[in-house]
Design an enzyme around this catalytic site. Structure first.
Site, PDB file in Angstrom:
ATOM      1  N   ARG A   1      11.559  -1.643  11.248  1.00  0.00           N
ATOM      2  CA  ARG A   1      10.271  -1.335  12.271  1.00  0.00           C
ATOM      3  C   ARG A   1      10.296  -2.496  13.296  1.00  0.00           C
ATOM      4  O   ARG A   1      10.548  -3.616  12.763  1.00  0.00           O
ATOM      5  CB  ARG A   1       8.975  -1.364  11.530  1.00  0.00           C
ATOM      6  CG  ARG A   1       8.762  -0.111  11.312  1.00  0.00           C
ATOM      7  CD  ARG A   1       7.348  -0.060   9.937  1.00  0.00           C
ATOM      8  NE  ARG A   1       6.220  -0.492  10.457  1.00  0.00           N
ATOM      9  CZ  ARG A   1       5.021  -0.591  10.004  1.00  0.00           C
ATOM     10  NH1 ARG A   1       4.872  -0.208   8.907  1.00  0.00           N
ATOM     11  NH2 ARG A   1       4.070  -1.236  10.527  1.00  0.00           N
TER      12      ARG A   1
ATOM     13  N   ARG B   1      11.388  -5.526   4.725  1.00  0.00           N
ATOM     14  CA  ARG B   1      11.074  -4.139   4.541  1.00  0.00           C
ATOM     15  C   ARG B   1      12.355  -3.171   5.536  1.00  0.00           C
ATOM     16  O   ARG B   1      12.491  -3.580   6.797  1.00  0.00           O
ATOM     17  CB  ARG B   1       9.766  -3.788   5.064  1.00  0.00           C
ATOM     18  CG  ARG B   1       9.638  -2.311   5.184  1.00  0.00           C
ATOM     19  CD  ARG B   1       7.946  -1.979   5.142  1.00  0.00           C
ATOM     20  NE  ARG B   1       7.238  -2.664   6.341  1.00  0.00           N
ATOM     21  CZ  ARG B   1       5.916  -2.636   6.472  1.00  0.00           C
ATOM     22  NH1 ARG B   1       5.217  -1.916   5.361  1.00  0.00           N
ATOM     23  NH2 ARG B   1       5.364  -3.039   7.258  1.00  0.00           N
TER      24      ARG B   1
ATOM     25  N   ARG C   1      -9.637   0.039   9.123  1.00  0.00           N
ATOM     26  CA  ARG C   1      -9.151  -1.133   9.543  1.00  0.00           C
ATOM     27  C   ARG C   1     -10.126  -2.064  10.192  1.00  0.00           C
ATOM     28  O   ARG C   1      -9.880  -3.275  10.595  1.00  0.00           O
ATOM     29  CB  ARG C   1      -7.802  -1.084  10.558  1.00  0.00           C
ATOM     30  CG  ARG C   1      -6.804  -1.869  10.218  1.00  0.00           C
ATOM     31  CD  ARG C   1      -5.576  -0.926   9.966  1.00  0.00           C
ATOM     32  NE  ARG C   1      -4.238  -1.679  10.140  1.00  0.00           N
ATOM     33  CZ  ARG C   1      -3.423  -1.167   9.743  1.00  0.00           C
ATOM     34  NH1 ARG C   1      -3.172  -0.224   9.194  1.00  0.00           N
ATOM     35  NH2 ARG C   1      -2.073  -1.871  10.163  1.00  0.00           N
TER      36      ARG C   1
ATOM     37  N   LYS D   1       0.929  -1.155   0.011  1.00  0.00           N
ATOM     38  CA  LYS D   1      -0.173   0.028   0.115  1.00  0.00           C
ATOM     39  C   LYS D   1       0.766   1.339   0.016  1.00  0.00           C
ATOM     40  O   LYS D   1       0.785   2.123  -0.793  1.00  0.00           O
ATOM     41  CB  LYS D   1      -0.867   0.251   1.182  1.00  0.00           C
ATOM     42  CG  LYS D   1      -1.907  -1.236   1.405  1.00  0.00           C
ATOM     43  CD  LYS D   1      -2.697  -1.132   2.517  1.00  0.00           C
ATOM     44  CE  LYS D   1      -2.184  -1.257   3.965  1.00  0.00           C
ATOM     45  NZ  LYS D   1      -1.376  -2.551   3.987  1.00  0.00           N
TER      46      LYS D   1
ATOM     47  N   ARG E   1      -0.267  -9.357  13.395  1.00  0.00           N
ATOM     48  CA  ARG E   1      -0.843  -8.476  12.603  1.00  0.00           C
ATOM     49  C   ARG E   1      -1.469  -9.214  11.444  1.00  0.00           C
ATOM     50  O   ARG E   1      -2.520  -8.637  11.000  1.00  0.00           O
ATOM     51  CB  ARG E   1       0.429  -7.421  12.014  1.00  0.00           C
ATOM     52  CG  ARG E   1       1.028  -6.763  13.114  1.00  0.00           C
ATOM     53  CD  ARG E   1       2.262  -6.254  12.499  1.00  0.00           C
ATOM     54  NE  ARG E   1       2.093  -5.221  11.391  1.00  0.00           N
ATOM     55  CZ  ARG E   1       3.113  -5.018  10.553  1.00  0.00           C
ATOM     56  NH1 ARG E   1       4.472  -5.343  10.945  1.00  0.00           N
ATOM     57  NH2 ARG E   1       2.982  -4.002   9.652  1.00  0.00           N
TER      58      ARG E   1
END
Ligand code: ADP
Ligand code: AMP
Length: 213
Positions: free
Chosen positions: A154, A122, A88, A13, A165
């Site tokens: 992160r 990432r 969400r 996204k 998640r």
């Protein structure tokens, strides 16, 4: 143009939002980025959100919805915006629909098996750029191409939290696909391809929308 990018964590996204920002000049609004900024600044809101984010749970709606409402009322959102990571759950979607109608929800569909690899590889920069150690590496290791900043991972991108998640996505978020499909504004995009191929499809979907106006 008011659009939302939808999909599980790691779908791409944020990556696709960058291209839309460039093409349409409207801002990307990522609730995750807004919350991380609050954390960095050590605000009360940030302190409150930290525990939820660390374990990959959703931050309570009264916090997130208020934060979003404020952000989309800012001046730079006059011509529209790209929501990334919001809504969400169904209460967030209802709160948003009480404020305005979205023009489109772009649903990036990615096989589950690819997501963990995307997320754990990432790397972020504080300027907002995102890279992938394998699929979208910076020119110079650990260094941001745009600002020269040091890249970092992160905390919630480590595998244990990622699984949580993804579970939260399945149990609380995924049902919004049908919610928006029923409204007739959902555009499914095959996200199991290269960043460029996906971006071409996203742009095509959005340009049809523009012509339709
Ligand atoms: P999201 O915002 O949906 O959580 P990101 O845009 O941050 O996801 O993408 C997650 C990771 O996957 C990033 O490291 C990004 O560079 C990488 N990525 C994004 N799109 C693709 C793609 N089509 N193929 C391979 N890797 C991708
Ligand atoms: P993201 O950057 O979208 O991956 O979000 C990172 C984390 O921020 C999530 O795991 C949640 O803890 C929190 N978060 C982001 N957006 C929302 C939202 N719309 N509602 C609740 N929590 C959110």
């Amino acid at each position: 143009m008011k659009i939302a990018l939808f999909g599980p964590p790691g779908a791409g996204k944020g990556t696709q939002a960058r291209y839309i920002v460039e093409r349409y000049g409207i801002p990307q609004i990522s609730t995750g980025d807004l919350l991380r900024a609050q954390l960095r600044e050590g605000t009360e809101l940030g302190m409150m959100a930290r525990g939820y984010m660390d374990r990959g749970a959703l931050v309570p709606n009264e916090v997130v919805i208020g934060m979003m409402r404020e952000r989309i009322s800012e001046e730079d959102c006059g011509e529209g915006f790209i929501l990334d990571g919001f809504p969400r759950d169904i209460s967030q979607a209802e709160a948003l629909s009480n404020l305005m109608d979205l023009d489109a929800v772009v649903n990036i569909v990615v096989d589950e098996s690819a997501l963990i690899r995307r997320i754990t590889g990432r790397r972020m920069c504080k300027c907002g750029m995102t890279y992938h150690i394998e699929f979208d590496p910076p020119a110079k290791e650990d260094t941001c191409d745009r600002c020269g900043g040091l890249l970092y991972q992160r905390g919630d991108d480590r595998e244990e939290t990622v699984r949580n998640r993804l579970e939260v996505y399945r149990s609380q978020t995924e049902s919004l696909v049908e919610y928006y499909r029923k409204k007739g504004i959902l555009k499914d995009i095959d996200g199991n391809r290269s960043i460029d191929e996906i971006s071409r499809d996203v742009m095509r979907a959005l340009s049809i929308l523009e012509v339709g106006k």
